[in-house]
Design an enzyme around this catalytic site. Structure first.
Site, short mmCIF file in Angstrom:
data_model
loop_
_atom_site.label_atom_id
_atom_site.label_comp_id
_atom_site.label_asym_id
_atom_site.label_seq_id
_atom_site.Cartn_x
_atom_site.Cartn_y
_atom_site.Cartn_z
N TYR A 160 1.80 9.92 -11.37
CA TYR A 160 1.28 9.59 -10.95
C TYR A 160 0.18 8.52 -11.58
O TYR A 160 0.49 7.10 -11.14
CB TYR A 160 0.57 10.10 -9.96
CG TYR A 160 -0.56 9.82 -8.77
CD1 TYR A 160 0.34 9.44 -7.02
CD2 TYR A 160 -1.22 9.13 -8.97
CE1 TYR A 160 -0.64 8.18 -6.15
CE2 TYR A 160 -1.96 8.81 -8.10
CZ TYR A 160 -1.75 8.24 -6.61
OH TYR A 160 -1.94 7.66 -5.81
N ALA A 164 1.28 6.77 -14.48
CA ALA A 164 1.81 6.08 -15.01
C ALA A 164 2.94 5.33 -13.95
O ALA A 164 2.41 4.06 -14.02
CB ALA A 164 3.42 6.18 -16.13
N SER A 165 2.70 6.03 -12.50
CA SER A 165 3.08 4.48 -11.68
C SER A 165 2.01 4.00 -11.23
O SER A 165 1.86 2.52 -11.38
CB SER A 165 3.94 5.48 -9.98
OG SER A 165 2.58 5.74 -9.41
N ASN A 217 0.59 -1.39 -0.01
CA ASN A 217 -0.02 0.42 -0.20
C ASN A 217 1.05 1.52 0.10
O ASN A 217 0.51 2.29 -0.12
CB ASN A 217 -0.74 -0.06 1.40
CG ASN A 217 -1.53 1.30 1.82
OD1 ASN A 217 -2.43 1.53 0.92
ND2 ASN A 217 -1.05 2.11 2.38
N ILE A 219 -9.02 10.79 -1.19
CA ILE A 219 -10.00 10.14 0.22
C ILE A 219 -8.76 10.75 1.13
O ILE A 219 -7.80 11.78 0.63
CB ILE A 219 -9.00 8.72 0.54
CG1 ILE A 219 -9.30 7.50 -1.01
CG2 ILE A 219 -9.18 8.29 1.42
CD1 ILE A 219 -10.86 7.85 -0.73
P1 NAD Z 1 -0.45 8.93 3.15
O1 NAD Z 1 0.31 9.63 2.95
O2 NAD Z 1 -1.02 8.94 3.92
O3 NAD Z 1 0.05 7.40 3.89
C1 NAD Z 1 1.26 6.94 3.10
C2 NAD Z 1 1.89 6.54 4.04
O4 NAD Z 1 3.06 5.65 3.30
C3 NAD Z 1 2.70 7.43 5.23
O5 NAD Z 1 2.49 6.34 6.30
C4 NAD Z 1 4.53 7.39 4.32
O6 NAD Z 1 5.07 8.14 5.74
C5 NAD Z 1 4.26 5.96 4.60
N1 NAD Z 1 5.37 5.87 3.00
C6 NAD Z 1 5.59 6.98 2.29
N2 NAD Z 1 6.73 6.51 0.92
C7 NAD Z 1 6.85 5.80 2.33
C8 NAD Z 1 8.56 4.94 1.57
N3 NAD Z 1 9.51 5.30 0.21
N4 NAD Z 1 8.24 3.40 2.21
C9 NAD Z 1 7.03 3.08 3.03
N5 NAD Z 1 6.33 4.16 3.94
C10 NAD Z 1 6.44 5.19 3.23
O7 NAD Z 1 -1.40 8.88 1.26
P2 NAD Z 1 -2.48 7.91 1.62
O8 NAD Z 1 -4.11 8.31 0.58
O9 NAD Z 1 -2.93 6.62 3.38
O10 NAD Z 1 -1.53 6.78 0.56
C11 NAD Z 1 -1.95 4.57 0.39
C12 NAD Z 1 -1.96 4.78 -0.74
O11 NAD Z 1 -3.40 4.81 -1.32
C13 NAD Z 1 -1.02 5.19 -1.45
O12 NAD Z 1 -0.43 4.22 -2.26
C14 NAD Z 1 -1.77 6.13 -2.73
O13 NAD Z 1 -1.15 6.16 -3.94
C15 NAD Z 1 -3.22 5.42 -2.73
N6 NAD Z 1 -4.37 6.28 -3.33
C16 NAD Z 1 -4.17 7.45 -1.78
C17 NAD Z 1 -5.59 8.12 -2.66
C18 NAD Z 1 -6.07 9.33 -1.67
O14 NAD Z 1 -7.05 10.77 -2.39
N7 NAD Z 1 -5.46 9.41 -0.71
C19 NAD Z 1 -6.23 7.77 -3.78
C20 NAD Z 1 -5.78 6.64 -4.61
C21 NAD Z 1 -4.62 5.90 -4.03
#
Ligand code: NAD
Length: 283
Positions: free
Chosen positions: A155, A157-158, A90, A188
């Site tokens: 983003y 692309a990833s 995640n 979110i």
């Molecule tokens: P968030 O920033 O609240 O949580 C992400 C967590 O990942 C953080 O605690 C951060 O410290 C940790 N992190 C970052 N880089 C890291 C690394 N190199 N190694 C280990 N940990 C690392 O963000 P989130 O929204 O909860 O994101 C979680 C996932 O959900 C991500 O993959 C994000 O792309 C995806 N996502 C988020 C949303 C959104 O709107 N928030 C939408 C779609 C997808």
């Protein structure tokens, strides 16, 4: 006994947002949970929350963009826990900016965590999951892995790459009793914008980050909604979990039916400044 009872789960990037919500929901459903994050304080705080539920929990500081750290984590995890039934990859970061203004280092940063982080997890965990006889994998992609959004090239692309990897794995690993589901959240309310890199500016040349943060805070849904849908999807072996569907579901459908029409709509939105207005960004 429920699907999750007595199982062992891993959630990466569990120190905040969706990862934290996933870890807590898995604990509530009866799993023992190992969590990782790059930020030690976040890890400690979520670990305390898990332990206060009486859950068997473990926290590991891992930078998922670094191959050697993921390799070391896998070795230590299997030594201490023996097996993983539910693997949630995640950890990820957010990025916004126009392609023409984006330094190459940003591509490396975003793909390093969002894509390579997921690749390393699959590389070091899937063989052991095959050996142990199966399990479930949840890959956090995004709705930005299903539809292209202006200002999000790297983003997009990833996350498209994570979707591609996950879909192929779902087919291939079915022969080894491993289920693979793709989690595709919409907007979110997490730390993703605050901690991410945003190179978009308002009319006065100020960073648009606070505006975008405000948009996510007010329009975004709580990460707990995502976790609930994810657990339901895992139990039902859903291929793709789009949550909340209303955010981008209609656009995802349109993109499926006619990429031509979808691109025309997005170009129109860009030309008319609709995307800019949403986030207070300068044209
Ligand atoms: P968030 O920033 O609240 O949580 C992400 C967590 O990942 C953080 O605690 C951060 O410290 C940790 N992190 C970052 N880089 C890291 C690394 N190199 N190694 C280990 N940990 C690392 O963000 P989130 O929204 O909860 O994101 C979680 C996932 O959900 C991500 O993959 C994000 O792309 C995806 N996502 C988020 C949303 C959104 O709107 N928030 C939408 C779609 C997808």
């Amino acid at each position: 006994m429920g699907f999750f009872t007595g199982k062992t789960a891993i959630v990466t990037g569990a120190g905040s947002g969706i990862g934290r919500a996933l870890a807590l929901a898995l604990a509530d459903a009866g799993c023992a949970v190992a969590i990782t994050d790059i930020v030690q304080e976040r890890l400690d705080s979520v670990l305390r929350e898990l332990e206060s539920k009486g859950t068997r929990a473990g926290g590991y500081r891992v930078d998922h963009s670094r191959r050697e750290e993921v390799e070391a984590f896998a070795a230590r995890f299997f030594q201490e826990w023996g097996r993983v039934d539910i693997l949630c990859s995640n950890a990820g970061v957010g990025h916004g900016g126009w392609y023409t203004e984006m330094p190459l280092e940003d591509w490396e940063w975003v793909l390093g965590i969002n894509l390579w982080g997921a690749i390393y997890m699959m590389h070091y965990f899937v063989p052991r999951m095959i050996e142990q006889g199966g399990g479930s994998i949840l890959l956090t992609a995004s709705d930005a892995g299903l539809v292209a959004m202006p200002g999000m090239t790297a983003y997009n692309a990833s996350k498209y790459a994570v979707v591609g990897m996950g879909e192929t794995l779902r087919i291939e690993l079915s022969e080894h009793n491993i289920r693979v589901s793709l989690l595709c959240p919409g907007d979110i309310d997490t730390n993703i914008i605050r901690d991410g890199k945003v190179y978009l500016y308002d009319r006065k040349g100020r960073s648009a980050k606070p505006e975008i943060e405000k948009y996510y805070r007010t329009r975004g849904v709580p990460p707990e909604v995502v976790a609930e849908a994810a657990l339901r999807g895992l139990e039902r072996d859903r291929a793709v979990i789009v949550v909340p569907w209303i955010h981008h579901g209609p656009l995802i459908l349109l993109r499926r039916i006619s990429p031509q029409l979808y691109h025309a709509l997005m170009r129109f939105a860009l030309r008319k400044g609709i995307v800019h207005k949403m986030f207070g960004i300068q044209r």
